[in-house]
Design an enzyme around this catalytic site. Structure first.
Site, PDB file in Angstrom:
ATOM      1  CG  ASP A  36      -5.296   7.221 -13.151  1.00 31.45           C
ATOM      2  OD1 ASP A  36      -5.384   6.326 -12.565  1.00 31.45           O
ATOM      3  OD2 ASP A  36      -5.537   6.883 -14.826  1.00 31.45           O
TER       4      ASP A  36
ATOM      5  CD  GLU B 144      -0.407   2.089 -12.929  1.00 29.31           C
ATOM      6  OE1 GLU B 144      -0.381   0.998 -13.029  1.00 29.31           O
ATOM      7  OE2 GLU B 144      -1.517   2.894 -13.445  1.00 29.31           O
TER       8      GLU B 144
END
Length: 384
Positions: free
Chosen positions: A135, A234
């Site tokens: 991430d 997302e």
């Protein structure tokens, strides 16, 4: 006698095992005989379930470099306050003198709290953090090992998807990217443009998602072309902070997001009456050795080695971080930072990397990201 414990936490990456390789190799150079791995992360540490890493053969050790995931396992085990004292007693009982914790900001939070608990108890244990996350949301450090490979996967996959859509331009395709609350992986799709075929629209969670603007962006593009590629995070959310699709499941920090790509594709079908479909590589984006960045792998190995060397030399309560010195030529340096600075602090994509329309990235981001994915993406061409 020194005894080293290595703990992995959070989601795997294509280069997490490279950090494990670097740490074990360094420990062996220090002639450490007792090297333990916590089986399946903090859960294994709490349960005193250890793997002997000191007797690994040279061949199996080298195989770590080309194995995704984590060879000792990980977990998202949520430590409550009362468990830290139990962990300290477990460490004392097993004669553990040094600990390496490899993970993201949640793992660094655990690392810092465990260090404090040991200090309060009067146990002189040396603890060091190793950064890891696809991430790329660990604070302070320029970037985190794991991200470069995930970025390469996203850039090349989107490049290939764009070639397919351009070949048969009959629909809007929405591809969903991992990244939770930050858009670094999503942003990496913009590098596909370097190889000749890139996405038309990119939406990051750093900006509030506006459904009407999204539909307007798509409508405007449909006046110019028949096939469109959209990359969406997302973690997209509305102006009030709520997700655009309700999460399927939440447990502590772990969120199983709803199907954002399917939701956006359905919006195009229902509101615009145009054919659309969704794609979601999901875990494939953090498990591909084929797309592994050699730059990422080397840096992962380096931070594992440096962390092990530092903790065995007496450093504690720190995390290995990366400082960018130059983009071209790419040059970095490693340093130790206080782990408290990374404890649960998310690093988001800066606004100066996002285009004025809020639906793409600019050259500032690309200059920063390009060196991390390794060798150039394959060149592609279209005549139509």
């Amino acid at each position: 006698m020194k005894k080293l414990l290595i703990i992995h936490g959070g989601g795997p990456t294509p280069v997490l095992n490279a950090s494990l390789f670097g740490a074990i190799k360094a420990a062996k150079r220090f002639n450490i005989k007792n090297i333990l791995g916590a089986r399946n992360g903090m859960q294994g540490a709490v349960d005193e379930d250890f793997i002997n890493l000191g007797d690994i053969s040279s061949e199996n050790l080298s195989n770590l470099l080309t194995t995704p995931g984590t060879a000792i396992g990980s977990s998202r085990y949520p430590m409550n306050e009362s468990e830290y004292l139990n962990m300290v007693k477990m460490i004392e009982k097993n004669g553990i003198s040094h600990i390496l914790m490899n993970g993201g900001n949640g793992t660094m939070d655990t690392c810092g709290k465990l260090k404090a608990a040991c200090d309060d108890y009067g146990l002189n244990i040396k603890i060091m953090g190793i950064p890891k996350t696809v991430d790329n949301d660990i604070a302070v450090t320029d970037h985190s090992p794991g991200y470069g490979s995930a970025a390469r996967y996203m850039a090349q996959s989107v490049q290939e998807l764009c070639a397919d859509v351009k070949s048969l331009p009959i629909h809007v395709v929405v591809l969903e990217a991992l990244g939770r609350n930050v858009g670094w992986v999503t942003a990496a799709s913009s590098l596909a443009e370097d190889a000749g075929l890139g996405p038309d629209l990119i939406y990051l969670p750093e900006l509030d998602f506006d459904e009407d603007k999204f539909l307007g962006d798509v409508t405007n593009l449909l006046t110019k072309k028949k096939g469109i590629v959209v990359v969406a995070s997302e973690g997209l959310h509305k102006k009030d902070g709520s997700p655009i699709v309700e999460p399927i499941f939440k447990s502590g920090r772990a969120t199983y997001f709803g199907d954002v790509s399917s939701h956006l594709a359905n919006l195009v079908v229902k509101k615009l009456g145009y054919k659309a479909r969704s794609e979601k590589p999901g875990l494939l984006g953090r498990a591909s050795i084929q797309m592994q960045s050699q730059v990422d792998r080397q840096e992962a190995e380096d931070v594992g080695r440096i962390a092990c060397e530092a903790v065995l030399e007496g450093e504690s309560g720190k995390m290995v971080a990366i400082r960018r010195k130059s983009n071209d030529p790419y040059e970095i340096e490693y340093y130790l930072m206080d782990v408290e600075k990374a404890m649960m602090h998310e690093r988001k994509v800066p606004m100066e990397y996002i285009n004025a329309q809020g639906n793409g990235l600019n050259e500032n981001f690309k200059k920063w990201c390009r060196p991390l994915i390794g060798v150039d993406l394959p060149k592609m061409i279209a005549f139509n």
